[in-house]
Scaffold this motif. Structure first.
Motif, short mmCIF file in Angstrom:
data_model
loop_
_atom_site.label_atom_id
_atom_site.label_comp_id
_atom_site.label_asym_id
_atom_site.label_seq_id
_atom_site.Cartn_x
_atom_site.Cartn_y
_atom_site.Cartn_z
N TYR A 94 -17.33 -12.54 5.81
CA TYR A 94 -17.41 -11.23 5.16
C TYR A 94 -16.15 -10.88 4.39
N ILE A 95 -15.00 -11.41 4.81
CA ILE A 95 -13.73 -11.02 4.20
C ILE A 95 -13.70 -11.30 2.70
N ARG A 96 -14.49 -12.25 2.23
CA ARG A 96 -14.51 -12.57 0.79
C ARG A 96 -14.96 -11.40 -0.06
N GLN A 97 -15.82 -10.55 0.50
CA GLN A 97 -16.37 -9.44 -0.28
C GLN A 97 -15.82 -8.09 0.14
N ALA A 98 -14.97 -8.05 1.13
CA ALA A 98 -14.49 -6.78 1.67
C ALA A 98 -13.59 -6.06 0.67
N THR A 99 -13.78 -4.77 0.55
CA THR A 99 -12.92 -3.88 -0.23
C THR A 99 -12.69 -2.61 0.58
N ASP A 100 -11.72 -1.83 0.15
CA ASP A 100 -11.45 -0.57 0.84
C ASP A 100 -10.63 0.33 -0.06
N GLU A 101 -10.64 1.62 0.25
CA GLU A 101 -9.81 2.58 -0.47
C GLU A 101 -8.38 2.51 0.05
N VAL A 102 -7.43 2.51 -0.88
CA VAL A 102 -6.01 2.51 -0.54
C VAL A 102 -5.37 3.74 -1.18
N ILE A 106 -9.37 1.32 -5.24
CA ILE A 106 -10.17 0.35 -4.51
C ILE A 106 -9.48 -1.01 -4.60
N SER A 107 -9.21 -1.62 -3.45
CA SER A 107 -8.53 -2.92 -3.41
C SER A 107 -9.36 -3.91 -2.61
N ASN A 108 -9.21 -5.20 -2.94
CA ASN A 108 -9.89 -6.22 -2.15
C ASN A 108 -9.05 -6.60 -0.93
N ALA A 109 -9.60 -7.46 -0.08
CA ALA A 109 -8.93 -7.78 1.18
C ALA A 109 -7.58 -8.43 0.96
N ALA A 110 -7.47 -9.33 -0.02
CA ALA A 110 -6.19 -10.00 -0.27
C ALA A 110 -5.12 -9.00 -0.66
N GLN A 111 -5.46 -8.06 -1.54
CA GLN A 111 -4.49 -7.05 -1.96
C GLN A 111 -4.06 -6.16 -0.80
N ILE A 112 -5.01 -5.80 0.05
CA ILE A 112 -4.70 -4.94 1.18
C ILE A 112 -3.81 -5.66 2.18
N GLY A 167 -12.03 1.55 8.11
CA GLY A 167 -11.73 0.76 6.93
C GLY A 167 -10.60 -0.22 7.16
N LEU A 168 -10.61 -1.28 6.36
CA LEU A 168 -9.64 -2.36 6.53
C LEU A 168 -8.21 -1.89 6.41
#
Length: 533
Positions: free
Chosen positions: A166-174, A187-193, A246-247
């Protein structure tokens, strides 16, 4: 003396109309009662049960070869301390944090009628040291918990793309706090977070990824229940009144807790681990800070028997090794040398200006890290009722170096100039306004302008500048009174002034230069916190 005590109480009550900060992307809750802080060691007041025997697993084990650590020799051995004498400004939660025990454990051995009210000179008995010890298995090197040399070379985005979960598609508000105190949401993806949390808290990204897989299967599973998508590391039931969904919020919490364990052992001299059931163990003396950080993280909101399985060789360690290999190979050990000396630093403002020392030793980023930071407020005279503004005064370079990060209210000055903030000495400036902020890649000479203090980055209720030190990715405490003899750290010294911290009172303390003192005070109502050079 009584006037000063009364004034301190007034400052606490007026905290949010004075200068305060939390170097996390969520507001810091400041308690003036005995209520445990959100990330402080906590326990549930249950009758302790008998400690079960360790569980023997039949699964294949993982073989590691960590460096042997000598038993710790504390400068002030905690095993000889059986009581605490209350000082002005003490709270039960602060005392508990200082000694690495829970408020409930203190209440269990004291007859305290009102835990929200302490008096100066009161004798607080401390819980006896447990007789049972934790397992001695090391499961993570120090250099794989903190963002140490080599961490920058790990390709977070590339690794995530190589996974199937799932981590490939995960995004979240930062959320980012701007100079005027308003907020910007992206909105950022998992790598950015993960990169942002890793940089802010100085925690290795591989550890964060391994925890996401171990606790929630984020790297290997494509179909996850909604509860593991919104709360992969700490459940909603255990989040209290704070929104940790959220992540981004989950990783902020996790990184702060990992730092609590790491620096609690390394710097504060913690010796005990306590479970919600009331079971208390003494950390095996041969452990290292990285292992203790993970032990502590895995113990929160967990049953003792489950925790034993998680810290076994076929528990979290097996998850980590399957993803990243042996955590004790190709690492620097120790991360910080015993003979570390601080380079000469000046105050972070121009000579001849008078600033206000508003915050004594406190967390470098989040309250879980070593109390490596102090705060200064600029000498502006803002309009009445205006607390967040961009100062007319400059934050300045305390030493020559390369600017390796500039954004989101932060500026990082790399003193060895190699462009890697996880190696050598670095200085973090926080709450620096967007406008006029020095650009990444710029070489700064001593005294060059860094930017203007504001409310940008982290959480700040009023304009000020937060400044902290790291070496090889480890937060260096501003004052290391309780450090182990094996890990002594140099005192934060600027322009000949040394930081003196109060052992169990974050943000308190003073600056000292040959007996001349400047006391950390919120606001500008006193001459005792005015600093010039």
């Amino acid at each position: 003396m009584w006037f000063r005590l009364i004034r301190r109480c007034l400052y606490c009550l007026l905290l949010f109309v004075a200068v305060s900060c939390s170097d996390s992307d969520e507001p810091r809750i400041v308690y003036i009662t005995a209520t445990p802080a959100d990330n402080a060691p906590v326990g549930v007041p249950l009758v302790p049960t008998a400690i079960p025997s360790p569980i023997t697993a039949n699964d294949p084990v993982v073989i590691t070869n960590p460096t042997v650590n000598p038993p710790r020799l504390l400068s002030a051995p905690l095993e000889t301390v059986d009581e605490h004498i209350v000082q002005a400004g003490d709270t039960l939660s602060g005392i508990a944090l200082s000694y690495g025990v829970s408020v409930n454990a203190i209440l269990a051995v004291n007859e305290i009628i009102n835990p929200d009210t302490l008096f100066v000179g009161q004798q607080i008995r401390l819980p006896a040291e447990p007789t049972e010890t934790t397992p001695a298995l090391k499961i993570l090197s120090d250099a794989r918990l903190i963002r140490a040399p080599g961490s920058r070379d790990f390709d977070i985005a590339g690794f995530i793309q190589s996974q199937s979960g799932y981590i490939r598609q995960a995004t979240d508000e930062v959320t980012t706090r701007l100079s005027d105190g308003s907020e910007q949401v992206d909105i950022s993806n998992a790598a950015q977070i993960i990169e942002r949390v890793s940089l802010n808290f100085s925690v290795d990204p591989r550890l964060l990824l391994a925890l996401l897989e171990h606790r929630a299967g984020w790297l290997s599973q494509t179909q996850l229940p909604i509860t593991l998508i919104t709360h992969p590391l700490i459940s909603e039931n255990n989040s209290g009144s704070i929104d940790r969904s959220g992540l981004y919020r989950q990783l902020n919490w996790a990184a702060n807790i990992l730092n609590f364990g790491y620096y609690g052992w390394q710097i504060r001299g913690w010796t005990t681990l306590e479970f919600p059931s009331g079971i208390r163990l003494r950390y095996d003396e041969g452990l290292n800070a990285g292992t203790v950080g993970v032990y502590y993280f895995l113990s929160l909101f967990n049953e003792y028997e489950v925790w034993l399985r998680e810290i076994a060789q076929n528990g979290f360690l097996a998850t980590y090794v399957s993803l990243f290999g042996d955590p004790f190979t190709d690492v620097i050990d120790p991360v910080v040398p015993l003979n570390l000396a601080q380079p000469e630093l000046t105050f972070p403002f121009a000579s001849g200006e008078t600033w206000f020392f508003t915050g004594g030793a406190h967390g470098g980023w989040g309250s879980g890290s070593a109390w490596s930071a102090i705060d200064f407020a600029p000498p502006d005279d803002p309009p009445e009722g205006v607390f967040c503004y961009t100062s007319n005064y400059w934050a300045r370079a305390v030493a020559p170096g390369l600017i390796v990060r500039s954004g989101n209210g932060s500026v990082v000055l790399d003193l060895d100039g190699d462009g890697d903030e996880s190696t050598g000495w670095v200085i973090l400036y926080l709450h620096i306004a967007e406008a006029d902020r020095i650009q990444e890649g710029t070489y700064a000479n001593i005294g060059d302008t860094i930017g203007r203090p504001a409310c940008a980055g982290g959480f700040s209720s009023a304009t000020h500048m937060h400044i902290a030190r790291r070496f090889n990715g480890e937060w260096i405490p501003a004052d290391c009174q309780r450090c182990s003899q094996q890990i002594s750290r140099p005192t934060f010294t600027m322009s000949g002034w040394e930081v003196v911290a109060l052992l169990n009172q974050e943000y308190q303390g003073y600056l000292d230069k040959a007996g001349d003192r400047r006391i950390a005070e919120q606001g500008r109502l006193t001459t005792e916190n005015r600093v010039t050079w």
